[in-house]
Every structure is written in structure tokens, then in C-alpha cells.
Design a protein around this motif. Structure first.
Motif, short mmCIF file in Angstrom:
data_model
loop_
_atom_site.label_atom_id
_atom_site.label_comp_id
_atom_site.label_asym_id
_atom_site.label_seq_id
_atom_site.Cartn_x
_atom_site.Cartn_y
_atom_site.Cartn_z
N TYR A 260 0.83 -1.21 0.00
CA TYR A 260 0.00 0.00 0.00
C TYR A 260 0.86 1.26 0.00
CZ TYR A 260 -3.41 3.48 1.57
OH TYR A 260 -4.18 4.61 1.69
N ARG A 261 1.89 1.28 0.84
CA ARG A 261 2.72 2.50 0.94
C ARG A 261 3.52 2.72 -0.35
NH1 ARG A 261 7.15 0.07 5.18
NH2 ARG A 261 8.73 -0.54 3.65
N GLU A 262 3.89 1.63 -1.04
CA GLU A 262 4.62 1.78 -2.30
C GLU A 262 3.71 2.32 -3.40
OE1 GLU A 262 6.29 -2.05 -3.06
OE2 GLU A 262 7.94 -1.80 -1.62
N GLU A 263 2.45 1.88 -3.39
CA GLU A 263 1.50 2.34 -4.41
C GLU A 263 1.05 3.78 -4.16
OE1 GLU A 263 -1.64 -0.50 -4.21
OE2 GLU A 263 -0.58 -2.01 -5.42
N ASN A 264 1.06 4.20 -2.90
CA ASN A 264 0.57 5.53 -2.54
C ASN A 264 1.67 6.49 -2.11
OD1 ASN A 264 -2.65 5.26 -2.37
ND2 ASN A 264 -1.73 3.36 -1.62
N LYS A 265 2.91 6.12 -2.40
CA LYS A 265 4.07 6.96 -2.07
C LYS A 265 4.11 7.32 -0.57
CE LYS A 265 4.38 8.98 -6.68
NZ LYS A 265 4.43 10.23 -7.49
N GLY A 266 3.87 6.31 0.24
CA GLY A 266 3.96 6.50 1.69
C GLY A 266 2.61 6.52 2.37
N ILE A 267 2.63 6.33 3.69
CA ILE A 267 1.44 6.38 4.52
C ILE A 267 1.52 7.66 5.34
CG2 ILE A 267 0.17 5.26 6.39
CD1 ILE A 267 1.30 2.59 5.38
N HIS A 268 0.49 8.50 5.23
CA HIS A 268 0.55 9.83 5.83
C HIS A 268 -0.30 9.97 7.09
CE1 HIS A 268 2.61 10.93 2.13
NE2 HIS A 268 1.60 10.42 1.44
N SER A 269 -1.13 8.99 7.39
CA SER A 269 -1.93 9.02 8.62
C SER A 269 -2.30 7.59 9.00
CB SER A 269 -3.20 9.86 8.44
OG SER A 269 -4.11 9.21 7.57
N PHE A 270 -2.53 7.38 10.29
CA PHE A 270 -2.89 6.04 10.75
C PHE A 270 -4.27 5.63 10.22
CE2 PHE A 270 0.04 7.23 14.36
CZ PHE A 270 1.05 6.38 13.97
N GLU A 271 -5.12 6.60 9.91
CA GLU A 271 -6.44 6.28 9.39
C GLU A 271 -6.36 5.55 8.06
OE1 GLU A 271 -9.51 6.68 10.77
OE2 GLU A 271 -8.39 7.17 12.59
N GLU A 272 -5.28 5.80 7.30
CA GLU A 272 -5.11 5.12 6.01
C GLU A 272 -4.98 3.60 6.19
OE1 GLU A 272 -2.42 6.84 3.01
OE2 GLU A 272 -2.08 8.46 4.44
N LEU A 273 -4.51 3.17 7.34
CA LEU A 273 -4.32 1.73 7.58
C LEU A 273 -5.65 0.97 7.52
CD1 LEU A 273 -1.73 1.91 10.51
CD2 LEU A 273 -1.28 1.37 8.11
N LYS A 274 -6.76 1.68 7.78
CA LYS A 274 -8.07 1.03 7.72
C LYS A 274 -8.44 0.62 6.30
CE LYS A 274 -9.90 3.53 11.75
NZ LYS A 274 -10.97 4.43 12.25
N ASN A 275 -7.76 1.22 5.32
CA ASN A 275 -8.04 0.88 3.92
C ASN A 275 -7.37 -0.42 3.49
OD1 ASN A 275 -9.41 3.35 3.71
ND2 ASN A 275 -7.54 4.44 3.13
N ILE A 276 -6.49 -0.95 4.34
CA ILE A 276 -5.74 -2.16 4.00
C ILE A 276 -6.54 -3.39 4.41
CG2 ILE A 276 -3.60 -3.44 4.42
CD1 ILE A 276 -2.27 -0.72 4.94
N GLU A 277 -6.69 -4.31 3.49
CA GLU A 277 -7.48 -5.52 3.74
C GLU A 277 -6.84 -6.36 4.84
OE1 GLU A 277 -9.26 -9.39 1.29
OE2 GLU A 277 -8.07 -7.88 0.26
N GLY A 278 -7.66 -6.74 5.80
CA GLY A 278 -7.19 -7.60 6.88
C GLY A 278 -6.66 -6.84 8.09
N PHE A 279 -6.51 -5.52 7.96
CA PHE A 279 -5.98 -4.75 9.09
C PHE A 279 -7.03 -4.68 10.21
CE2 PHE A 279 -5.03 -0.97 11.56
CZ PHE A 279 -3.66 -1.07 11.71
N PRO A 280 -6.64 -4.96 11.46
CA PRO A 280 -7.59 -4.93 12.58
C PRO A 280 -7.97 -3.50 12.97
CG PRO A 280 -5.38 -5.41 13.38
CD PRO A 280 -5.30 -5.40 11.88
N SER A 281 -8.91 -2.92 12.23
CA SER A 281 -9.28 -1.51 12.41
C SER A 281 -9.82 -1.21 13.79
CB SER A 281 -10.32 -1.11 11.35
OG SER A 281 -9.81 -1.30 10.05
N GLU A 282 -10.44 -2.19 14.43
CA GLU A 282 -11.03 -1.94 15.75
C GLU A 282 -9.96 -1.67 16.81
OE1 GLU A 282 -10.07 -6.29 15.53
OE2 GLU A 282 -10.94 -4.77 14.19
N LYS A 283 -8.71 -2.01 16.48
CA LYS A 283 -7.61 -1.80 17.43
C LYS A 283 -6.64 -0.71 16.95
CE LYS A 283 -7.71 -6.61 19.03
NZ LYS A 283 -6.93 -7.86 19.17
#
Length: 293
Positions: A260-283
Motif C-alpha cells: 500500500y505504501r509503495e502504491e501511494n508513495k507513503g502512509i501519511h496518517s494512521f487512518e489510512e491503515l483502515k483501507n488495507i485488507e485484513g488490518f484490525p481496524s477496531e484496534k
């Protein structure tokens, strides 16, 4: 006939002229000497300062030196600003380390903690640590909670429950809780070690096999009294294997974060992690305590 005689023979008028010329030269020399002496005496009088004026000048110089010197008053090292850190002699990197530590809602409770977090030199620490002022509860940590319990006669009495630091608890101490045996106490310690220490009390509930009632009994007797120092993982630079070392992320999710970070030239906020499949968003709030952007 003497050839030089004519050169030294003067008329009466010539002798008078020579005399007046010499008189003028002498007068000018005397006048110059008198003027120089008077001028020097006048300058000396102008430069002469009486004792009262000198005392005032010395007092002003002393006051100016005191204003230029840094006066340090007792302070809580948890609330050092950029300017305060600069005046104390901390580098920008050392100040940033402190602010990152505090951004995780954690506190420094000792001189040793301050050096572990900021990595300041011993010489600077010895210079500023005498001015550290910690809250009273740090010096006398709360080790017990007082509960009101109803007795057989219907009146209330005080029942003291001793609270221990769950990050320092041994398996034997954990087994004192009703419902915790050898297996569960070992799991709690193993989970704690993998985390690097519990950050909040609710993390105990994530231990496999613990029932809610048992978790409630554990959190009554054991709490996070001193939060651990977390070595955070930079999700924009860490490899999938490095991120997978975190309890909350398996290798598949960690690999997806890298993609994800390679396709989007980095991760700029923790909220972006919720867009990743399988990521435990509730935590996400808890996981973000272990990560850096």
C-alpha cells in the motif's frame, strides 16, 4: 682678507630682526607647553569619576551580567517546550525524542527515565536533573485502592485492595487471582513480553483464553503503574518482517502495508491503515501506539 667674515657681519636692522624672530619662536614654544599642560589637566578632570558614581557603574554592570545569565527554576521534565529545551542545552533531536514519547500519552517519572527517552549525555543530565520536579504521586506511587464493602450487619467497612504493577507481576502473583492457573499466567507473561510491556490495563483482555470475569478480577489487583518504553516501528521504512514482530500484525497484513505504501508513495496518517485488507481496524488506536509515520 678673511673670506667668512662677510657672512657673519649684520647690520643693526638685521640684528634686530633676528632677535625678534628668536623671541617669537621662544614665545610660541612656551605657549605650546602651557596649553598642553592646561589641556591635559582639563581632560583629567573630565575623566575623573568620584567613588559614588563608580559604585553606581559597578552595580549596573552586575545587573547586566545577571540578566544575561540563565536562572533555572524547578520544573516538570514532562512539559519541556522547544524553547525551554534549547535554553537547557538539549539538542533538537533530544527534544523531539521527548515530545514523541509524550505524544503517546506516557510520562517520565524519574531522572533515569528522562535519559532513556532523550539519550542526553551524563554531563548535561547532572547539570539539569537537580531541577526536576515530579508530582507527589511519583514519589509515593499509589499501591492500593480503598473499597467500601457491606458486612453481614448491613454497614459499610473499608476493604483495602493492594494494586501491583502488571508489568512487574510474576506468574506466582498472577495465580493468586481466582481463575488464573499455570497456563493462563504463562500466557499473560508471554503476551506481555511480546508486547514489550502492557501500555494500558485493557490489553490483558487480549490474552487468549481469559474470560471477561477473570479479566475483571485481574485488573482489580494489577494495573499499569509505570508504562513501558516502546521501540516504535516506522511503517514507512520498516520491512514486512519487522512489522510482523508486532503482536497485532501478522506477516500477510504487514506485507499488504508495504504494498500500500509503495502504491501511494507513503502512509501519511494512521487512518489510512483502515483501507488495507485484513488490518484490525477496531484496534487502530492501540496499534498506533507502537507505530511511527
Amino acid at each position: 682678507m678673511n673670506p667668512f667674515k662677510s657672512h657673519f657681519k649684520f647690520s643693526k636692522q638685521e640684528r634686530s630682526g633676528i632677535f625678534f624672530l628668536l623671541l617669537i619662536i621662544v614665545a610660541l614654544q612656551v605657549g605650546y607647553l602651557v596649553y598642553s599642560k592646561v589641556a591635559n589637566n582639563h581632560s583629567a578632570k573630565l575623566l575623573k569619576v568620584d567613588e559614588t558614581t563608580q559604585v553606581q557603574i559597578d552595580a549596573l554592570k552586575k545587573s547586566a551580567r545577571q540578566k544575561d545569565s540563565l536562572v533555572i527554576y524547578p520544573f516538570n521534565p514532562n512539559y519541556i517546550t522547544d524553547y525551554k529545551g534549547y535554553t537547557l542545552g538539549l539538542s533538537v533531536i533530544e527534544i523531539d525524542r521527548l515530545h514523541q514519547f509524550r505524544a503517546a500519552d506516557k510520562f517520565i517519572n524519574s531522572v533515569q527515565d528522562f535519559q532513556k527517552v532523550t539519550l542526553v549525555s551524563d554531563s548535561l543530565l547532572n547539570k539539569i536533573s537537580p531541577y526536576f520536579k515530579f508530582p507527589d504521586w511519583v514519589k509515593k506511587p499509589k499501591t492500593s485502592n480503598s473499597l467500601l464493602v457491606k458486612d453481614s450487619e448491613g454497614s459499610f467497612k473499608s476493604n483495602v485492595v493492594h494494586v501491583k504493577d502488571i508489568n512487574l507481576a510474576t506468574a506466582l502473583e498472577l495465580k493468586e487471582v481466582n481463575g488464573v492457573g499455570d497456563k493462563l499466567s504463562a500466557r499473560i507473561i508471554k503476551f506481555r513480553d511480546r508486547l514489550g510491556g502492557f501500555v494500558d490495563d485493557e490489553q490483558v483482555s487480549e490474552v487468549y483464553g481469559l474470560e471477561p470475569a477473570v479479566v475483571q478480577r485481574i485488573t482489580k489487583k494489577f494495573k499499569v503503574l509505570i508504562p513501558p518504553l516502546i521501540n516504535k516501528i516506522n511503517i514507512n521504512t520498516a520491512s514486512a518482517s519487522e512489522m510482523a514482530q508486532l503482536v497485532y500484525l501478522n506477516y500477510t497484513v504487514s506485507k499488504a502495508i508495504v504494498v500500500y505504501r509503495e502504491e501511494n508513495k507513503g502512509i501519511h496518517s494512521f487512518e489510512e491503515l483502515k483501507n488495507i485488507e485484513g488490518f484490525p481496524s477496531e484496534k487502530i488506536n492501540r496499534i498506533s501506539l507502537y507505530l511511527l509515520l
